[in-house]
Design a protein around this motif. Structure first.
Motif, PDB file in Angstrom:
ATOM      1  N   ALA A 219     -16.633  -4.454  24.167  1.00 56.43           N
ATOM      2  CA  ALA A 219     -17.713  -5.443  24.035  1.00 56.43           C
ATOM      3  C   ALA A 219     -17.152  -6.740  23.453  1.00 56.43           C
ATOM      4  O   ALA A 219     -16.277  -6.752  22.585  1.00 56.43           O
ATOM      5  CB  ALA A 219     -18.819  -4.896  23.134  1.00 56.43           C
ATOM      6  N   SER A 220     -17.688  -7.873  23.950  1.00 59.49           N
ATOM      7  CA  SER A 220     -17.212  -9.179  23.513  1.00 59.49           C
ATOM      8  C   SER A 220     -17.881  -9.585  22.205  1.00 59.49           C
ATOM      9  O   SER A 220     -18.921  -9.054  21.823  1.00 59.49           O
ATOM     10  CB  SER A 220     -17.507 -10.228  24.588  1.00 59.49           C
ATOM     11  OG  SER A 220     -18.911 -10.353  24.782  1.00 59.49           O
ATOM     12  N   THR A 221     -17.262 -10.560  21.552  1.00 59.32           N
ATOM     13  CA  THR A 221     -17.849 -11.186  20.362  1.00 59.32           C
ATOM     14  C   THR A 221     -18.445 -12.522  20.781  1.00 59.32           C
ATOM     15  O   THR A 221     -18.170 -13.019  21.885  1.00 59.32           O
ATOM     16  CB  THR A 221     -16.772 -11.399  19.291  1.00 59.32           C
ATOM     17  OG1 THR A 221     -15.783 -12.330  19.806  1.00 59.32           O
ATOM     18  CG2 THR A 221     -16.094 -10.073  18.939  1.00 59.32           C
ATOM     19  N   PRO A 222     -19.296 -13.118  19.941  1.00 55.99           N
ATOM     20  CA  PRO A 222     -19.841 -14.432  20.315  1.00 55.99           C
ATOM     21  C   PRO A 222     -18.753 -15.460  20.620  1.00 55.99           C
ATOM     22  O   PRO A 222     -18.930 -16.318  21.493  1.00 55.99           O
ATOM     23  CB  PRO A 222     -20.668 -14.820  19.084  1.00 55.99           C
ATOM     24  CG  PRO A 222     -21.095 -13.512  18.495  1.00 55.99           C
ATOM     25  CD  PRO A 222     -19.938 -12.591  18.726  1.00 55.99           C
ATOM     26  N   GLU A 223     -17.618 -15.378  19.924  1.00 56.50           N
ATOM     27  CA  GLU A 223     -16.539 -16.347  20.163  1.00 56.50           C
ATOM     28  C   GLU A 223     -15.881 -16.111  21.528  1.00 56.50           C
ATOM     29  O   GLU A 223     -15.686 -17.058  22.303  1.00 56.50           O
ATOM     30  CB  GLU A 223     -15.490 -16.251  19.040  1.00 56.50           C
ATOM     31  CG  GLU A 223     -15.983 -16.713  17.670  1.00 56.50           C
ATOM     32  CD  GLU A 223     -16.881 -15.689  17.001  1.00 56.50           C
ATOM     33  OE1 GLU A 223     -16.898 -14.522  17.464  1.00 56.50           O
ATOM     34  OE2 GLU A 223     -17.583 -16.067  16.034  1.00 56.50           O
ATOM     35  N   THR A 224     -15.509 -14.847  21.807  1.00 51.24           N
ATOM     36  CA  THR A 224     -14.880 -14.574  23.106  1.00 51.24           C
ATOM     37  C   THR A 224     -15.864 -14.770  24.255  1.00 51.24           C
ATOM     38  O   THR A 224     -15.476 -15.143  25.362  1.00 51.24           O
ATOM     39  CB  THR A 224     -14.353 -13.134  23.133  1.00 51.24           C
ATOM     40  OG1 THR A 224     -15.440 -12.220  22.882  1.00 51.24           O
ATOM     41  CG2 THR A 224     -13.290 -12.940  22.080  1.00 51.24           C
ATOM     42  N   TRP A 225     -17.147 -14.517  23.973  1.00 57.25           N
ATOM     43  CA  TRP A 225     -18.192 -14.739  24.996  1.00 57.25           C
ATOM     44  C   TRP A 225     -18.273 -16.210  25.386  1.00 57.25           C
ATOM     45  O   TRP A 225     -18.311 -16.560  26.561  1.00 57.25           O
ATOM     46  CB  TRP A 225     -19.522 -14.247  24.438  1.00 57.25           C
ATOM     47  CG  TRP A 225     -20.710 -14.557  25.285  1.00 57.25           C
ATOM     48  CD1 TRP A 225     -21.122 -13.920  26.396  1.00 57.25           C
ATOM     49  CD2 TRP A 225     -21.648 -15.613  25.063  1.00 57.25           C
ATOM     50  NE1 TRP A 225     -22.258 -14.490  26.905  1.00 57.25           N
ATOM     51  CE2 TRP A 225     -22.609 -15.536  26.110  1.00 57.25           C
ATOM     52  CE3 TRP A 225     -21.773 -16.612  24.096  1.00 57.25           C
ATOM     53  CZ2 TRP A 225     -23.675 -16.426  26.197  1.00 57.25           C
ATOM     54  CZ3 TRP A 225     -22.833 -17.493  24.184  1.00 57.25           C
ATOM     55  CH2 TRP A 225     -23.768 -17.399  25.225  1.00 57.25           C
TER      56      TRP A 225
END
Length: 420
Positions: A219-225
């Motif tokens: 699952a991605s993080t807000p930053e990687t998203w």
């Protein structure tokens, strides 16, 4: 007589009372009676006090949990709102990048078509024809026929099959951005739907699975998203600038197939219009016949009346059979085959015959009702088939055909956005 007098002699001075002196009777002492009542009073008071205390505690707990649930729901709704703003921002940016890539791709494709002569201009009509043919495959029997519309569409599809393959150009980056944009749209719709849920929503339910509360390892993080969408937009912009430089090198144009394609388009549109008119006429006739199938309600009322008539015969049958049964107990010579006996027997036979006739007529009425319902179902199915065919031809195919390019676009003199 002596026994009876002895039994009546049960007073306090009787011999029976003296004989039983010293033994415990079933009666209680007044002190025991008062003690028993006091125990019940105390138990009732204790139970009532405990119930009131439990009730007050329950009310306080219910109020506290209600306020807590409302606060947490408001916080979750606000968090979803902020997340929706972030998704909307990147969705708008991706949509802008897709639109810019699409515009540039159309311009580059138009220029490429001018170099490859106007053959590639038939890709859009061929795609529309192929889409129309695929849509019309979803027609249901008996409307799945090879009509004039299909014949005309196959001509366009055959022309498109002879064209050369178009280069990828900016399609890879455009597809990547479109996929990312599509994910953002889907996510936005999901979060928007979640944000609109409230305690009065009718489509909420329990989902006890714990899988919803955990995140997969990937699952991605807000930053990687955010970085993922930013990188996609950056690569799309870089590809668009390269396409602008390439487009400046292309300048030839031809109009070989533009007029033929438009003539064929007019023929297909005319065939579509005629076919839709035929299906509308057939649908209206079926609906007209369906409206006439009003006998179902009358037949249902008739069946109810027949059942009631059969039920109404039960009381007279009971009366007649009871009379015969009671008269069978006449004694000796009075067990006579008199006119009343024969009339009662004939009455039972007449009632039996009437009931059998009513039951037979009820079977016929029920079969007639089933036939009417089958007819109505058949008509409704045919109407649904016609409606589906009309929807496919008019709402899907003909609406799609409004995107058919004009002559200048087919000739390569304008932006050919419809190729993609």
């Amino acid at each position: 007589m002596k026994v009876h007098e002895a039994a009546l002699n049960t007073g306090p001075d009787s011999s029976c009372g003296l004989a039983t002196a010293g033994f415990r009777s079933a009666r209680y002492l007044p002190e025991e009676w008062h003690q028993h009542n006091y125990a019940r009073y105390h138990q009732a008071f204790a139970d009532r006090d405990a119930s009131e205390r439990c009730r007050h505690e329950s009310q306080g707990l219910a109020a506290h949990t209600a306020a807590l649930a409302q606060r947490t729901q408001q916080d979750a709704t606000a968090t979803l709102g902020r997340r929706l703003q972030d998704i909307h921002f990147w969705k708008a940016e991706l949509q802008r990048a897709v639109e810019e890539l699409a515009a540039e791709t159309d311009l580059l494709a138009a220029q490429k078509v001018r170099l490859e002569r106007a053959l590639d201009a038939t890709e859009v009509p061929s795609a529309i024809a192929t889409d129309n043919l695929q849509c019309r495959e979803r027609r249901q029997p008996p409307d799945l026929v090879r009509d004039q519309v299909e014949v005309e569409l196959l001509k366009v599809s055959g022309d498109g099959a002879r064209l050369e393959a178009f280069p990828q150009l900016n399609r890879d980056h455009k597809q990547t951005c479109e996929m990312d944009w599509s994910d953002k749209v889907e996510t936005y719709n999901i979060d928007d739907k979640c944000g609109r849920y409230n305690n009065q929503s009718t489509n909420i339910q329990f989902h006890p699975s714990s899988d919803f509360c955990t995140f997969p390892y990937s699952a991605s993080t807000p930053e990687t998203w955010a970085k993922f969408s930013h990188d996609n937009i950056y690569r799309a912009e870089r590809e668009r600038l390269a396409s602008i430089n390439l487009r400046s090198l292309i300048d030839n144009i031809l109009h070989d197939t533009a007029e033929d394609l438009h003539l064929q388009c007019a023929a297909v549109d005319a065939a579509f219009a005629k076919r839709c008119e035929e299906m509308e006429d057939a649908k209206h006739k079926l609906e007209h016949h369906l409206k006439k199938v009003r006998e179902i309600g009358d037949q249902e009322n008739n069946i109810a009346a027949l059942k009631q008539a059969i039920k109404d015969k039960e009381a007279p049958m009971k009366v007649a059979q009871t009379r015969l049964y009671d008269r069978s107990f006449r004694p000796n010579v009075d067990l006579c085959r008199d006119p009343a006996q024969f009339r009662l027997i004939s009455e039972v036979e007449e009632l039996t015959e009437s009931i059998e006739s009513l039951k037979q007529k009820l079977l016929e009425a029920e079969q007639s009702l089933r036939n009417l319902e089958d007819t109505r179902m058949s008509l409704e199915k045919e109407i649904a088939v016609k409606s589906n065919s009309i929807f496919i031809d008019r709402q899907k195919c003909m609406a799609h055909r409004t995107r058919y390019p004009v002559v200048l676009k087919l000739a390569g003199l304008n932006e050919m956005k419809l190729l993609f």
